[in-house]
Design a protein around this motif. Structure first.
Motif, PDB file in Angstrom:
ATOM      1  N   GLY A  82      53.505 -23.621  61.605  1.00 31.21           N
ATOM      2  CA  GLY A  82      52.707 -23.986  62.769  1.00 31.21           C
ATOM      3  C   GLY A  82      52.037 -25.328  62.550  1.00 31.21           C
ATOM      4  N   ASN A  83      51.611 -25.959  63.644  1.00 25.04           N
ATOM      5  CA  ASN A  83      50.944 -27.256  63.516  1.00 25.04           C
ATOM      6  C   ASN A  83      49.459 -27.174  63.853  1.00 25.04           C
ATOM      7  N   GLU A  84      48.944 -25.926  63.963  1.00 25.60           N
ATOM      8  CA  GLU A  84      47.531 -25.679  64.279  1.00 25.60           C
ATOM      9  C   GLU A  84      47.141 -26.321  65.606  1.00 25.60           C
ATOM     10  N   ALA A  85      48.131 -26.485  66.495  1.00 24.52           N
ATOM     11  CA  ALA A  85      47.855 -27.140  67.782  1.00 24.52           C
ATOM     12  C   ALA A  85      48.799 -26.673  68.879  1.00 24.52           C
ATOM     13  N   GLY A  86      49.261 -25.402  68.799  1.00 20.60           N
ATOM     14  CA  GLY A  86      50.053 -24.881  69.900  1.00 20.60           C
ATOM     15  C   GLY A  86      51.536 -24.689  69.653  1.00 20.60           C
ATOM     16  N   TRP A  87      51.974 -24.794  68.378  1.00 17.28           N
ATOM     17  CA  TRP A  87      53.373 -24.499  68.042  1.00 17.28           C
ATOM     18  C   TRP A  87      53.387 -23.560  66.851  1.00 17.28           C
ATOM     19  N   PHE A  88      54.243 -22.522  66.938  1.00 17.58           N
ATOM     20  CA  PHE A  88      54.224 -21.475  65.915  1.00 17.58           C
ATOM     21  C   PHE A  88      55.607 -20.845  65.798  1.00 17.58           C
ATOM     22  N   GLY A  89      55.994 -20.484  64.572  1.00 16.17           N
ATOM     23  CA  GLY A  89      57.286 -19.837  64.374  1.00 16.17           C
ATOM     24  C   GLY A  89      57.262 -18.943  63.150  1.00 16.17           C
ATOM     25  N   ILE A  90      58.153 -17.945  63.132  1.00 16.42           N
ATOM     26  CA  ILE A  90      58.291 -17.081  61.961  1.00 16.42           C
ATOM     27  C   ILE A  90      59.771 -16.956  61.622  1.00 16.42           C
ATOM     28  N   GLY A  91      60.058 -16.715  60.350  1.00 16.28           N
ATOM     29  CA  GLY A  91      61.449 -16.572  59.935  1.00 16.28           C
ATOM     30  C   GLY A  91      61.567 -15.739  58.667  1.00 16.28           C
ATOM     31  N   LYS A  92      62.732 -15.115  58.502  1.00 14.11           N
ATOM     32  CA  LYS A  92      63.002 -14.307  57.307  1.00 14.11           C
ATOM     33  C   LYS A  92      64.176 -14.898  56.538  1.00 14.11           C
ATOM     34  N   GLY A  93      64.184 -14.688  55.228  1.00 16.95           N
ATOM     35  CA  GLY A  93      65.291 -15.167  54.404  1.00 16.95           C
ATOM     36  C   GLY A  93      65.535 -14.237  53.229  1.00 16.95           C
ATOM     37  N   LYS A 117      50.351 -21.263  74.450  1.00 15.84           N
ATOM     38  CA  LYS A 117      49.424 -21.829  75.440  1.00 15.84           C
ATOM     39  C   LYS A 117      47.992 -21.565  74.974  1.00 15.84           C
ATOM     40  N   LEU A 118      47.258 -22.638  74.736  1.00 15.15           N
ATOM     41  CA  LEU A 118      45.852 -22.527  74.321  1.00 15.15           C
ATOM     42  C   LEU A 118      44.956 -22.764  75.527  1.00 15.15           C
ATOM     43  N   GLY A 119      43.758 -22.231  75.466  1.00 11.02           N
ATOM     44  CA  GLY A 119      42.835 -22.425  76.578  1.00 11.02           C
ATOM     45  C   GLY A 119      41.482 -21.836  76.252  1.00 11.02           C
ATOM     46  N   CYS A 120      40.691 -21.610  77.302  1.00 10.74           N
ATOM     47  CA  CYS A 120      39.372 -21.003  77.144  1.00 10.74           C
ATOM     48  C   CYS A 120      39.257 -19.909  78.201  1.00 10.74           C
ATOM     49  N   CYS A 125      32.158 -18.340  77.887  1.00 13.47           N
ATOM     50  CA  CYS A 125      32.246 -19.747  77.459  1.00 13.47           C
ATOM     51  C   CYS A 125      32.574 -20.686  78.615  1.00 13.47           C
ATOM     52  N   LYS A 126      33.819 -20.631  79.090  1.00 17.37           N
ATOM     53  CA  LYS A 126      34.283 -21.486  80.191  1.00 17.37           C
ATOM     54  C   LYS A 126      34.082 -22.976  79.906  1.00 17.37           C
ATOM     55  N   CYS A 127      34.385 -23.401  78.668  1.00 16.96           N
ATOM     56  CA  CYS A 127      34.212 -24.818  78.315  1.00 16.96           C
ATOM     57  C   CYS A 127      35.454 -25.632  78.666  1.00 16.96           C
ATOM     58  N   ASN A 128      36.545 -24.946  79.039  1.00 13.80           N
ATOM     59  CA  ASN A 128      37.820 -25.589  79.391  1.00 13.80           C
ATOM     60  C   ASN A 128      38.458 -26.374  78.247  1.00 13.80           C
ATOM     61  N   GLN A 129      38.080 -26.070  77.015  1.00 14.26           N
ATOM     62  CA  GLN A 129      38.714 -26.715  75.860  1.00 14.26           C
ATOM     63  C   GLN A 129      39.758 -25.769  75.266  1.00 14.26           C
ATOM     64  N   LEU A 130      40.688 -26.357  74.497  1.00  9.35           N
ATOM     65  CA  LEU A 130      41.815 -25.586  73.957  1.00  9.35           C
ATOM     66  C   LEU A 130      41.456 -24.989  72.598  1.00  9.35           C
ATOM     67  N   HIS A 131      40.677 -23.906  72.627  1.00 11.15           N
ATOM     68  CA  HIS A 131      40.224 -23.334  71.357  1.00 11.15           C
ATOM     69  C   HIS A 131      40.557 -21.854  71.207  1.00 11.15           C
ATOM     70  N   SER A 132      41.061 -21.227  72.269  1.00 13.48           N
ATOM     71  CA  SER A 132      41.374 -19.799  72.226  1.00 13.48           C
ATOM     72  C   SER A 132      42.619 -19.544  73.068  1.00 13.48           C
ATOM     73  N   VAL A 133      42.846 -18.298  73.443  1.00 13.20           N
ATOM     74  CA  VAL A 133      43.932 -17.989  74.384  1.00 13.20           C
ATOM     75  C   VAL A 133      43.362 -18.000  75.802  1.00 13.20           C
ATOM     76  N   GLY A 171      46.989 -22.494  66.141  1.00 12.09           N
ATOM     77  CA  GLY A 171      46.062 -23.389  66.839  1.00 12.09           C
ATOM     78  C   GLY A 171      44.818 -22.723  67.396  1.00 12.09           C
ATOM     79  N   LEU A 172      44.693 -21.400  67.208  1.00 16.37           N
ATOM     80  CA  LEU A 172      43.496 -20.720  67.704  1.00 16.37           C
ATOM     81  C   LEU A 172      42.313 -20.954  66.775  1.00 16.37           C
ATOM     82  N   LYS A 173      41.142 -21.136  67.369  1.00 24.09           N
ATOM     83  CA  LYS A 173      39.917 -21.313  66.584  1.00 24.09           C
ATOM     84  C   LYS A 173      38.944 -20.155  66.813  1.00 24.09           C
ATOM     85  N   ASP A 174      39.000 -19.583  68.014  1.00 22.19           N
ATOM     86  CA  ASP A 174      38.075 -18.506  68.361  1.00 22.19           C
ATOM     87  C   ASP A 174      38.834 -17.401  69.094  1.00 22.19           C
ATOM     88  N   ALA A 175      38.678 -16.170  68.650  1.00 20.93           N
ATOM     89  CA  ALA A 175      39.329 -15.044  69.340  1.00 20.93           C
ATOM     90  C   ALA A 175      38.866 -13.727  68.733  1.00 20.93           C
TER      91      ALA A 175
END
Length: 204
Positions: A82-93, A117-120, A125-133, A171-175
């Motif tokens: 993940g890039n801690e900003a809205g992209w995430f993946g998992i894999g097995k080997g 998709k990140l949001g508030c 809160c309703k801060c409209n920042q991308l910190h949660s789902v 990319g989630l900070k609060d949840a």
């Protein structure tokens, strides 16, 4: 620029049409790929477009099998990226060597990257920042079910360490989170998180 031994960057030679388009600069974002429904078949595409991706080994297990030649040991690895900003993946080997199984799992995780998709969505809160789902999401993996509930800024992620680290990677900070089932089974828990995060787009 000096790189330690074993860290040299090998030149990427695309094997697919999509890879050639990315390298040529005709496609310059992961969003373009997903909006057009293109299939990623090379991990290098994701590495090229999202150079800040981090990877995390979630679990490595040992499987021993009795054969005519004796006992055969294989490693099962589970990796999240993940890039801690809205992209995430998992894999097995799987492989007979731990390092190879981790490399295979990492490669699979890059091929399995999804947008989150990140949001508030928190009524507190309703801060409209991308910190949660943006709204409550739920995902299932095996016997495990995970719920991710929007939290206000400053809350942090209310979850066990394993779940918390994976949500941060996305990319989630609060949840708030709720989990049901045997969450010690990391393969099921990770899949449940992946499915919950994927539904931030499919549900919304």
């Amino acid at each position: 620029m000096f790189q330690p031994p074993g860290q040299q960057q090998t030149e990427w030679k695309p094997r697919t049409t999509l890879g050639s388009m990315v390298l040529a600069g005709k496609i310059n974002s992961m969003d373009q790929i997903y909006e057009n429904g293109m299939r990623i078949q090379e991990a290098e595409i994701v590495k090229h477009l999202l150079p800040d991706m981090k990877n995390q080994v979630v679990h490595v297990g040992i499987v021993q099998k009795q054969t005519d030649a004796g006992e055969m040991t294989r490693f099962n690895a589970l990796v999240a990226v993940g890039n801690e900003a809205g992209w995430f993946g998992i894999g097995k080997g799987k492989a007979s060597q731990m390092r190879v199984s981790i490399d295979k799992a990492t490669n699979a995780a890059f091929l399995n990257v999804i947008p989150v998709k990140l949001g508030c969505g928190s009524w507190e809160c309703k801060c409209n920042q991308l910190h949660s789902v943006p709204f409550k999401v739920r995902g299932k993996g095996g016997s495990v079910t995970i719920e991710i509930i929007p939290g206000p800024r400053g809350l942090g992620i209310v979850a066990g360490e394993n779940i918390k680290s994976l949500l941060k990677l996305a990319g989630l900070k609060d949840a708030w989170t709720k989990s049901f089932g045997s969450t010690n089974t990391m393969s099921s828990t990770t899949k449940a998180i992946f499915n919950a995060l994927r539904s931030t787009y499919s549900v919304g």
